[in-house]
Design a protein around this motif. Structure first.
Motif, short mmCIF file in Angstrom:
data_model
loop_
_atom_site.label_atom_id
_atom_site.label_comp_id
_atom_site.label_asym_id
_atom_site.label_seq_id
_atom_site.Cartn_x
_atom_site.Cartn_y
_atom_site.Cartn_z
N VAL A 46 0.84 -1.20 0.00
CA VAL A 46 0.00 0.00 0.00
C VAL A 46 0.87 1.24 0.00
O VAL A 46 2.04 1.20 0.39
CB VAL A 46 -0.97 0.01 1.20
N GLU A 47 0.30 2.35 -0.43
CA GLU A 47 1.07 3.58 -0.54
C GLU A 47 1.49 4.10 0.83
O GLU A 47 2.62 4.56 1.01
CB GLU A 47 0.23 4.64 -1.26
N ASN A 48 0.59 4.05 1.83
CA ASN A 48 0.90 4.56 3.16
C ASN A 48 0.30 3.63 4.20
O ASN A 48 -0.91 3.67 4.45
CB ASN A 48 0.37 5.98 3.32
N VAL A 49 1.12 2.80 4.78
CA VAL A 49 0.64 1.78 5.71
C VAL A 49 -0.01 2.40 6.95
O VAL A 49 -0.99 1.87 7.47
CB VAL A 49 1.78 0.79 6.08
N ASP A 50 0.50 3.53 7.41
CA ASP A 50 -0.08 4.16 8.60
C ASP A 50 -1.47 4.73 8.34
O ASP A 50 -2.36 4.63 9.19
CB ASP A 50 0.87 5.23 9.14
N PRO B 159 1.41 -1.35 13.29
CA PRO B 159 2.48 -0.97 12.36
C PRO B 159 3.85 -0.98 13.03
O PRO B 159 4.04 -0.42 14.11
CB PRO B 159 2.09 0.45 11.94
N THR B 160 4.77 -1.65 12.36
CA THR B 160 6.13 -1.84 12.86
C THR B 160 7.10 -1.83 11.68
O THR B 160 6.76 -2.32 10.61
CB THR B 160 6.24 -3.21 13.58
N ILE B 161 8.29 -1.34 11.91
CA ILE B 161 9.34 -1.42 10.89
C ILE B 161 9.94 -2.82 10.96
O ILE B 161 10.38 -3.26 12.02
CB ILE B 161 10.41 -0.34 11.08
N GLN B 162 9.96 -3.50 9.82
CA GLN B 162 10.46 -4.87 9.75
C GLN B 162 11.95 -4.89 9.39
O GLN B 162 12.41 -3.97 8.70
CB GLN B 162 9.66 -5.67 8.71
N SER C 153 10.58 -2.79 5.43
CA SER C 153 9.23 -2.28 5.18
C SER C 153 8.57 -1.99 6.51
O SER C 153 9.00 -2.45 7.57
CB SER C 153 8.40 -3.28 4.37
N ARG C 154 7.53 -1.20 6.44
CA ARG C 154 6.69 -0.94 7.61
C ARG C 154 5.38 -1.66 7.35
O ARG C 154 4.79 -1.50 6.28
CB ARG C 154 6.47 0.57 7.79
N SER C 155 4.94 -2.46 8.31
CA SER C 155 3.74 -3.27 8.05
C SER C 155 2.92 -3.48 9.31
O SER C 155 3.40 -3.26 10.43
CB SER C 155 4.15 -4.63 7.48
N PHE C 156 1.67 -3.90 9.09
CA PHE C 156 0.82 -4.37 10.18
C PHE C 156 0.12 -5.64 9.72
O PHE C 156 0.04 -5.92 8.53
CB PHE C 156 -0.18 -3.31 10.65
N SER D 290 -1.36 -8.94 5.67
CA SER D 290 -0.36 -7.92 5.96
C SER D 290 -0.52 -6.78 4.97
O SER D 290 -0.65 -7.01 3.77
CB SER D 290 1.06 -8.52 5.83
N PHE D 291 -0.53 -5.58 5.49
CA PHE D 291 -0.43 -4.38 4.66
C PHE D 291 0.96 -3.84 4.92
O PHE D 291 1.38 -3.74 6.08
CB PHE D 291 -1.46 -3.33 5.06
#
Length: 124
Positions: free
Chosen positions: A76-80, A97-100, A104-107, A118-119
């Motif tokens: 996605v463009e903006n995970v937050d 949301p967490t930085i992996q 990437s940043r995902s939830f 997962s996004f």
């Protein structure tokens, strides 16, 4: 060359699961009868298929609501922003949301059948 073009979720309730994905993905399902729905996501498709109908094609090959090993991932463009939007829906959250470690940043969340979604947004 090979391309993965479709992922299919086997379910006991196509209508209910499709309604969930319509809210989460903000994409309207295309129904082909009562037992099969398709979401066109970019160049790929996510299908939702009725367990009884699947049994008529490949008996004993699937069980609904038991996925414990595959995660559907959506870039996605903006995970937050997606996280804030989805917080308004009754969601079974797995991880905020967490930085992996892989950049990437995902939830993570579960659909109503228990499948993990997962996004994510790659970090630039």
């Amino acid at each position: 060359m090979m391309n993965l073009t479709n992922s299919c979720i086997i379910t006991n309730d196509v209508k209910k699961l499709s309604e969930f994905y319509e809210k989460v993905l903000q994409i309207e399902a295309e129904f082909y009868g009562e037992d099969y729905a398709v979401f066109r996501v970019g160049d790929n498709m996510l299908s939702v298929f009725d367990l009884k109908a699947h049994e008529s094609i490949a008996p004993g090959s699937a069980q609904a609501e038991l996925n414990k090993s595959i995660i559907l991932e959506f870039n996605v463009e903006n995970v937050d922003e997606e996280y804030e939007r989805l917080k308004k829906i009754n969601i079974d959250w797995v991880k905020e949301p967490t930085i992996q470690p892989w950049g990437s940043r995902s939830f993570y969340l579960r659909d109503i059948d228990g499948n993990v979604i997962s996004f994510y947004t790659p970090i630039k």
